[in-house]
Each structure stands twice: as structure tokens, then as C-alpha cells.
Design a protein around this motif. Structure first.
Motif, short mmCIF file in Angstrom:
data_model
loop_
_atom_site.label_atom_id
_atom_site.label_comp_id
_atom_site.label_asym_id
_atom_site.label_seq_id
_atom_site.Cartn_x
_atom_site.Cartn_y
_atom_site.Cartn_z
N ARG A 6 0.83 -1.21 0.00
CA ARG A 6 0.00 0.00 0.00
C ARG A 6 0.87 1.26 0.00
O ARG A 6 0.59 2.21 -0.72
CB ARG A 6 -0.93 0.01 1.21
CG ARG A 6 -2.03 -1.01 1.13
CD ARG A 6 -3.00 -0.88 2.29
NE ARG A 6 -4.02 -1.89 2.23
CZ ARG A 6 -5.09 -1.82 1.46
NH1 ARG A 6 -5.27 -0.77 0.69
NH2 ARG A 6 -5.97 -2.79 1.44
N LYS A 159 -2.28 -3.06 -8.01
CA LYS A 159 -3.69 -2.65 -8.03
C LYS A 159 -4.56 -3.70 -8.71
O LYS A 159 -5.68 -3.97 -8.26
CB LYS A 159 -3.84 -1.31 -8.76
CG LYS A 159 -3.26 -0.14 -8.02
CD LYS A 159 -3.39 1.11 -8.88
CE LYS A 159 -2.58 2.24 -8.34
NZ LYS A 159 -2.64 3.43 -9.19
N ARG A 163 -7.59 -5.91 -7.16
CA ARG A 163 -8.93 -6.04 -7.78
C ARG A 163 -9.34 -7.49 -7.88
O ARG A 163 -10.51 -7.82 -7.67
CB ARG A 163 -8.94 -5.40 -9.17
CG ARG A 163 -9.31 -3.97 -9.17
CD ARG A 163 -9.62 -3.48 -10.55
NE ARG A 163 -8.67 -4.01 -11.52
CZ ARG A 163 -8.68 -3.77 -12.81
NH1 ARG A 163 -9.61 -3.02 -13.33
NH2 ARG A 163 -7.77 -4.28 -13.61
N GLU A 167 -10.35 -6.21 -3.47
CA GLU A 167 -9.94 -5.08 -2.63
C GLU A 167 -9.70 -3.85 -3.50
O GLU A 167 -9.55 -3.95 -4.71
CB GLU A 167 -8.63 -5.40 -1.90
CG GLU A 167 -8.70 -6.58 -0.98
CD GLU A 167 -7.36 -6.90 -0.35
OE1 GLU A 167 -6.54 -5.96 -0.17
OE2 GLU A 167 -7.11 -8.08 -0.07
N ARG A 168 -9.65 -2.72 -2.84
CA ARG A 168 -9.31 -1.48 -3.53
C ARG A 168 -7.95 -1.03 -3.02
O ARG A 168 -7.75 -0.88 -1.82
CB ARG A 168 -10.35 -0.41 -3.27
CG ARG A 168 -10.03 0.92 -3.92
CD ARG A 168 -11.16 1.91 -3.66
NE ARG A 168 -10.74 3.26 -3.90
CZ ARG A 168 -10.78 3.84 -5.09
NH1 ARG A 168 -11.22 3.18 -6.13
NH2 ARG A 168 -10.40 5.08 -5.22
N ASP A 170 -5.40 1.96 -3.64
CA ASP A 170 -5.36 3.24 -4.32
C ASP A 170 -4.31 4.12 -3.68
O ASP A 170 -4.29 4.28 -2.46
CB ASP A 170 -6.74 3.90 -4.21
CG ASP A 170 -6.94 5.01 -5.20
OD1 ASP A 170 -6.10 5.16 -6.10
OD2 ASP A 170 -7.93 5.73 -5.07
#
Length: 180
Positions: A6, A159, A163, A167-168, A170
Motif C-alpha cells: 500500500r 492494483k 482487484r 480489494e481497492r 489506491d
């Protein structure tokens, strides 16, 4: 997704967004150089040796340094014939596969860029023109642009995997405007 991934996505996206937003103004510098060249040639009857090459170098920098930002925005060329009809999950699988191919290509390009840049530095390589500018600076910029695209490709891969997992992931939340 793990916190390290992340963080990677957040900071790579932030850095590439900032570089892209700065680099987008190079087009105006290039236009200025070409306009100056045109005026110098037609009005003053003094052609400039350096203007075309400087414009080419600016365009290379614009294109390669802005490539990661374009990738981040999804503004690159994609064949949409089937893609838009697929489910989100199928798109994510296809994106993972294609981004892995892109990462392989960028690694090969990066190796060539490093080799070419070190050669240009070691031997003082210059362009074959009457102006003969050194090529090491533009080759270093090109290699850096490929590095940015490689880092952004890895961010995009993360990312896409997120997906697939539902999950997201960002990295855009740090640069959003905060109300004062």
C-alpha cells in the motif's frame, strides 16, 4: 494487501503524478524553441543549428517522463473491442497478464538504457550533427523515464491483483485537496 505494498503504491503514484504534472509544461518550452527558431530563420535570416535537436530532446523528455503519469491515468492506448464487454474480474486477469509482459519489456529496456547511458558518459558520446550536443544527459533522462514507467507498472500490477482479490488499492488519497 500488506502495508508495504500500500505504501509503495501510494508513493510511486504520488511521485509519478507530480513528475507528470511538471513535465507536461515541457511542451510549451518546445513550442517556444521552435517559434524562436522559425522567427530567427525567416525574419532575421539566421538559422539556428541547435533548435531542432533541442526540440527533439524536449519531446523525448516529455514523452518518457510523462509516460508513467499517462499509465497512472489510464490514458494509454488500449484495444477496447472486447475489453469493455468483459467483467471486472476478467479485465483484471487480462491486465495482470499484459502488465507482466510490459514489466519484462521495461526491464529489458532499462538494461539497455543503463548500458547506453554509461557508454555515453564513459566515451563522451555526442550526436552526429554540426551542433554535436553530448548525449549522456538525454540518455539519462530516457533511462529515468523508463524507470518511472517500470515503477508505475509494478504499482499497476499491485492494483490489479488487489482487484482480483476484491480489494481497492489506491495511492491517490494523499494528493487530494483537503478543505481548509
Amino acid at each position: 494487501m500488506p502495508a508495504a505494498i500500500r505504501l509503495y503504491v501510494r508513493y510511486v503514484d504520488r511521485f509519478n503524478r507530480r513528475v507528470g504534472r511538471i513535465v507536461m509544461y515541457l511542451i510549451f518550452i518546445m513550442i517556444g524553441v521552435l517559434l524562436y527558431s522559425s522567427v530567427s530563420r525567416t525574419v532575421l535570416d539566421q538559422p539556428l543549428l541547435w533548435s531542432v535537436e533541442v526540440s527533439q530532446f524536449l519531446m523525448v523528455a516529455y514523452f518518457l517522463l510523462g509516460g508513467a503519469y499517462s499509465m497512472q491515468l489510464g490514458d494509454h492506448v488500449r484495444m477496447d473491442l472486447f475489453y469493455t464487454r468483459w467483467s471486472v474480474r476478467t479485465r483484471a486477469w487480462v491486465d495482470v497478464f499484459t502488465i507482466l509482459l510490459l514489466i519484462f519489456f521495461l526491464v529489458v529496456l532499462m538494461a539497455g538504457g543503463i548500458s547506453s547511458t554509461s557508454y555515453a558518459i564513459k566515451y563522451g558520446e555526442t550526436n552526429y550533427s554540426s551542433w554535436a550536443p553530448p548525449l549522456a544527459p538525454i540518455k539519462a533522462i530516457m533511462t529515468f523515464g523508463v524507470l518511472l514507467m517500470l515503477l508505475q507498472s509494478i504499482s499497476t500490477l499491485f492494483k490489479d491483483i488487489a482487484r482480483l482479490r476484491g480489494e481497492r488499492l489506491d495511492g491517490d488519497d494523499l494528493d487530494e485537496e483537503q478543505p481548509s
